[in-house]
Scaffold this motif. Sequence first.
Motif, PDB file in Angstrom:
ATOM      1  N   GLU A   1       0.855  -1.191   0.000  1.00 43.73           N
ATOM      2  CA  GLU A   1       0.000   0.000   0.000  1.00 43.73           C
ATOM      3  C   GLU A   1       0.894   1.245   0.000  1.00 43.73           C
ATOM      4  O   GLU A   1       1.988   1.222   0.533  1.00 43.73           O
ATOM      5  CB  GLU A   1      -0.886   0.073   1.249  1.00 43.73           C
ATOM      6  CG  GLU A   1      -1.272  -1.253   1.878  1.00 43.73           C
ATOM      7  CD  GLU A   1      -0.225  -1.721   2.841  1.00 43.73           C
ATOM      8  OE1 GLU A   1       0.154  -0.970   3.763  1.00 43.73           O
ATOM      9  OE2 GLU A   1       0.254  -2.853   2.668  1.00 43.73           O
ATOM     10  N   LEU A   2       0.424   2.301  -0.637  1.00 49.77           N
ATOM     11  CA  LEU A   2       1.068   3.604  -0.516  1.00 49.77           C
ATOM     12  C   LEU A   2      -0.008   4.661  -0.348  1.00 49.77           C
ATOM     13  O   LEU A   2      -1.148   4.448  -0.740  1.00 49.77           O
ATOM     14  CB  LEU A   2       1.952   3.928  -1.717  1.00 49.77           C
ATOM     15  CG  LEU A   2       1.285   4.343  -3.034  1.00 49.77           C
ATOM     16  CD1 LEU A   2       2.263   5.139  -3.890  1.00 49.77           C
ATOM     17  CD2 LEU A   2       0.802   3.130  -3.816  1.00 49.77           C
ATOM     18  N   TRP A   3       0.350   5.776   0.241  1.00 53.26           N
ATOM     19  CA  TRP A   3      -0.684   6.762   0.534  1.00 53.26           C
ATOM     20  C   TRP A   3      -0.429   8.075  -0.181  1.00 53.26           C
ATOM     21  O   TRP A   3       0.695   8.439  -0.500  1.00 53.26           O
ATOM     22  CB  TRP A   3      -0.809   7.000   2.032  1.00 53.26           C
ATOM     23  CG  TRP A   3       0.218   7.920   2.651  1.00 53.26           C
ATOM     24  CD1 TRP A   3       1.455   7.599   3.106  1.00 53.26           C
ATOM     25  CD2 TRP A   3       0.069   9.328   2.869  1.00 53.26           C
ATOM     26  NE1 TRP A   3       2.093   8.704   3.604  1.00 53.26           N
ATOM     27  CE2 TRP A   3       1.267   9.782   3.475  1.00 53.26           C
ATOM     28  CE3 TRP A   3      -0.954  10.249   2.622  1.00 53.26           C
ATOM     29  CZ2 TRP A   3       1.486  11.117   3.833  1.00 53.26           C
ATOM     30  CZ3 TRP A   3      -0.741  11.573   2.973  1.00 53.26           C
ATOM     31  CH2 TRP A   3       0.457  11.995   3.569  1.00 53.26           C
ATOM     32  N   SER A   4      -1.522   8.739  -0.450  1.00 46.53           N
ATOM     33  CA  SER A   4      -1.521  10.108  -0.919  1.00 46.53           C
ATOM     34  C   SER A   4      -2.752  10.768  -0.313  1.00 46.53           C
ATOM     35  O   SER A   4      -3.294  10.277   0.668  1.00 46.53           O
ATOM     36  CB  SER A   4      -1.529  10.156  -2.443  1.00 46.53           C
ATOM     37  OG  SER A   4      -1.357  11.471  -2.901  1.00 46.53           O
TER      38      SER A   4
ATOM     39  N   LYS B   1      -6.696  11.282   3.533  1.00 49.60           N
ATOM     40  CA  LYS B   1      -5.755  10.300   3.004  1.00 49.60           C
ATOM     41  C   LYS B   1      -6.473   9.273   2.134  1.00 49.60           C
ATOM     42  O   LYS B   1      -7.578   8.836   2.451  1.00 49.60           O
ATOM     43  CB  LYS B   1      -5.033   9.586   4.143  1.00 49.60           C
ATOM     44  CG  LYS B   1      -4.052  10.459   4.907  1.00 49.60           C
ATOM     45  CD  LYS B   1      -3.290   9.655   5.942  1.00 49.60           C
ATOM     46  CE  LYS B   1      -2.273  10.522   6.671  1.00 49.60           C
ATOM     47  NZ  LYS B   1      -1.487   9.747   7.671  1.00 49.60           N
ATOM     48  N   GLN B   2      -5.813   8.927   1.037  1.00 47.41           N
ATOM     49  CA  GLN B   2      -6.320   7.900   0.133  1.00 47.41           C
ATOM     50  C   GLN B   2      -5.204   6.892  -0.096  1.00 47.41           C
ATOM     51  O   GLN B   2      -4.186   7.209  -0.704  1.00 47.41           O
ATOM     52  CB  GLN B   2      -6.777   8.520  -1.192  1.00 47.41           C
ATOM     53  CG  GLN B   2      -7.950   9.466  -1.080  1.00 47.41           C
ATOM     54  CD  GLN B   2      -9.217   8.768  -0.615  1.00 47.41           C
ATOM     55  OE1 GLN B   2      -9.489   7.627  -0.993  1.00 47.41           O
ATOM     56  NE2 GLN B   2     -10.019   9.462   0.189  1.00 47.41           N
ATOM     57  N   TRP B   3      -5.391   5.680   0.410  1.00 46.12           N
ATOM     58  CA  TRP B   3      -4.387   4.638   0.276  1.00 46.12           C
ATOM     59  C   TRP B   3      -4.602   3.863  -1.015  1.00 46.12           C
ATOM     60  O   TRP B   3      -5.732   3.539  -1.384  1.00 46.12           O
ATOM     61  CB  TRP B   3      -4.435   3.699   1.478  1.00 46.12           C
ATOM     62  CG  TRP B   3      -3.881   4.335   2.723  1.00 46.12           C
ATOM     63  CD1 TRP B   3      -4.547   5.151   3.597  1.00 46.12           C
ATOM     64  CD2 TRP B   3      -2.550   4.225   3.209  1.00 46.12           C
ATOM     65  NE1 TRP B   3      -3.702   5.559   4.602  1.00 46.12           N
ATOM     66  CE2 TRP B   3      -2.473   4.998   4.398  1.00 46.12           C
ATOM     67  CE3 TRP B   3      -1.409   3.538   2.779  1.00 46.12           C
ATOM     68  CZ2 TRP B   3      -1.295   5.103   5.132  1.00 46.12           C
ATOM     69  CZ3 TRP B   3      -0.250   3.643   3.518  1.00 46.12           C
ATOM     70  CH2 TRP B   3      -0.197   4.411   4.672  1.00 46.12           C
TER      71      TRP B   3
ATOM     72  N   TRP C   1      -3.977   0.422  -2.667  1.00 47.25           N
ATOM     73  CA  TRP C   1      -3.660  -0.983  -2.426  1.00 47.25           C
ATOM     74  C   TRP C   1      -3.377  -1.638  -3.774  1.00 47.25           C
ATOM     75  O   TRP C   1      -4.182  -1.534  -4.710  1.00 47.25           O
ATOM     76  CB  TRP C   1      -4.829  -1.701  -1.760  1.00 47.25           C
ATOM     77  CG  TRP C   1      -5.213  -1.207  -0.401  1.00 47.25           C
ATOM     78  CD1 TRP C   1      -5.841  -0.046  -0.089  1.00 47.25           C
ATOM     79  CD2 TRP C   1      -5.001  -1.892   0.840  1.00 47.25           C
ATOM     80  NE1 TRP C   1      -6.049   0.045   1.273  1.00 47.25           N
ATOM     81  CE2 TRP C   1      -5.533  -1.073   1.867  1.00 47.25           C
ATOM     82  CE3 TRP C   1      -4.421  -3.116   1.184  1.00 47.25           C
ATOM     83  CZ2 TRP C   1      -5.514  -1.448   3.204  1.00 47.25           C
ATOM     84  CZ3 TRP C   1      -4.397  -3.491   2.520  1.00 47.25           C
ATOM     85  CH2 TRP C   1      -4.938  -2.658   3.522  1.00 47.25           C
TER      86      TRP C   1
ATOM     87  N   ILE D   1      -8.421   1.835  -4.151  1.00 49.37           N
ATOM     88  CA  ILE D   1      -8.054   3.123  -3.566  1.00 49.37           C
ATOM     89  C   ILE D   1      -9.080   3.462  -2.501  1.00 49.37           C
ATOM     90  O   ILE D   1     -10.293   3.523  -2.777  1.00 49.37           O
ATOM     91  CB  ILE D   1      -8.006   4.251  -4.626  1.00 49.37           C
ATOM     92  CG1 ILE D   1      -6.918   3.957  -5.671  1.00 49.37           C
ATOM     93  CG2 ILE D   1      -7.697   5.592  -3.958  1.00 49.37           C
ATOM     94  CD1 ILE D   1      -7.399   3.339  -6.928  1.00 49.37           C
TER      95      ILE D   1
ATOM     96  N   ARG E   1      -6.859   2.738   4.627  1.00 50.16           N
ATOM     97  CA  ARG E   1      -5.938   1.659   5.025  1.00 50.16           C
ATOM     98  C   ARG E   1      -6.570   0.922   6.199  1.00 50.16           C
ATOM     99  O   ARG E   1      -6.237   1.138   7.356  1.00 50.16           O
ATOM    100  CB  ARG E   1      -4.569   2.224   5.393  1.00 50.16           C
ATOM    101  CG  ARG E   1      -3.479   1.148   5.465  1.00 50.16           C
ATOM    102  CD  ARG E   1      -2.186   1.705   5.992  1.00 50.16           C
ATOM    103  NE  ARG E   1      -1.101   0.748   5.824  1.00 50.16           N
ATOM    104  CZ  ARG E   1      -0.044   0.689   6.615  1.00 50.16           C
ATOM    105  NH1 ARG E   1       0.065   1.520   7.651  1.00 50.16           N
ATOM    106  NH2 ARG E   1       0.905  -0.197   6.393  1.00 50.16           N
TER     107      ARG E   1
ATOM    108  N   TRP F   1       1.038  -5.663   8.075  1.00 49.56           N
ATOM    109  CA  TRP F   1      -0.168  -4.906   8.380  1.00 49.56           C
ATOM    110  C   TRP F   1      -1.305  -5.883   8.703  1.00 49.56           C
ATOM    111  O   TRP F   1      -1.610  -6.796   7.925  1.00 49.56           O
ATOM    112  CB  TRP F   1      -0.537  -4.020   7.207  1.00 49.56           C
ATOM    113  CG  TRP F   1      -1.735  -3.140   7.433  1.00 49.56           C
ATOM    114  CD1 TRP F   1      -2.905  -3.170   6.751  1.00 49.56           C
ATOM    115  CD2 TRP F   1      -1.876  -2.106   8.413  1.00 49.56           C
ATOM    116  NE1 TRP F   1      -3.772  -2.227   7.215  1.00 49.56           N
ATOM    117  CE2 TRP F   1      -3.171  -1.554   8.252  1.00 49.56           C
ATOM    118  CE3 TRP F   1      -1.052  -1.593   9.401  1.00 49.56           C
ATOM    119  CZ2 TRP F   1      -3.650  -0.518   9.041  1.00 49.56           C
ATOM    120  CZ3 TRP F   1      -1.526  -0.560  10.189  1.00 49.56           C
ATOM    121  CH2 TRP F   1      -2.806  -0.030  10.009  1.00 49.56           C
TER     122      TRP F   1
ATOM    123  N   ASN G   1       5.545   1.032  -6.678  1.00 52.91           N
ATOM    124  CA  ASN G   1       5.022   2.153  -5.903  1.00 52.91           C
ATOM    125  C   ASN G   1       5.860   3.401  -6.127  1.00 52.91           C
ATOM    126  O   ASN G   1       5.336   4.521  -6.253  1.00 52.91           O
ATOM    127  CB  ASN G   1       5.001   1.814  -4.412  1.00 52.91           C
ATOM    128  CG  ASN G   1       3.873   0.867  -4.056  1.00 52.91           C
ATOM    129  OD1 ASN G   1       2.983   0.617  -4.855  1.00 52.91           O
ATOM    130  ND2 ASN G   1       3.916   0.326  -2.844  1.00 52.91           N
TER     131      ASN G   1
END
Length: 240
Positions: A110-113, A121-123, A125, A140, A143, A170, A199
Amino acid sequence: MLSLGPNCPDVGSIHLVKNCRTHNKKPKYKFQICGRQFVETPTNKVISSETSYLIYRFFLEKISLAGIARSTGVSQKWLQDYVNNKYASIERTVKVKPKKKVRLNVECDELWSFVDCQENKQWVWLAMDRETREIIGVYIGARSEEGAKQLWNYLPFVYRQCAVCYTDFWAAYACVFPSLRHQPVGKESGKTNHIERFNNTLRQRVFPIVITTISFSKKLENHIGAIWYFVHHDNYVLSE
């Protein structure tokens, strides 16, 4: 104040003033009562196929809409409308090559923005086939356990049946992924290297994927569309 000119279609006023110029130096006018703006002799510019292809390529690089408009000569309004329609029409399912029912290896991360503000926040996946490097799952959202569930549901059936999914520790993964299909690992194992590299590619090339810059999405639909746009392109390149 000018008093000559066309009537405003909203309120019928003919009282207008000059209001700066367009990006191509044409004078703009504004009706004083309603605020409606117009150009006296507008021209409908035809966008060539070469320009459309150039815009398509620019969408795959980290270039702002203002930068694309300056580089191609299209108006920002036309480009924004084009982007809205383009991203709204992007298919939200992966297209991958058929796989045999043998052991498959999947890397998840996962990465976030964020969208509009850092609090929203929108992760992202993601799941990747280790052998083919295809992105086989995208979601999206938050998390959370729901995010892990949505990613699992996005995986093509053959992967849910035959794959081992390597993830970080996680907790949401363990709550959703079947134990026979899940193996949590640390970074030192190297078993999630490819998805972590992807990512990084997303951060480098997809305009809305940011953390601390002013160049972020203000519309969730476009944020999601931009990510899917790049994923489809990347999978298409791998299939050639």
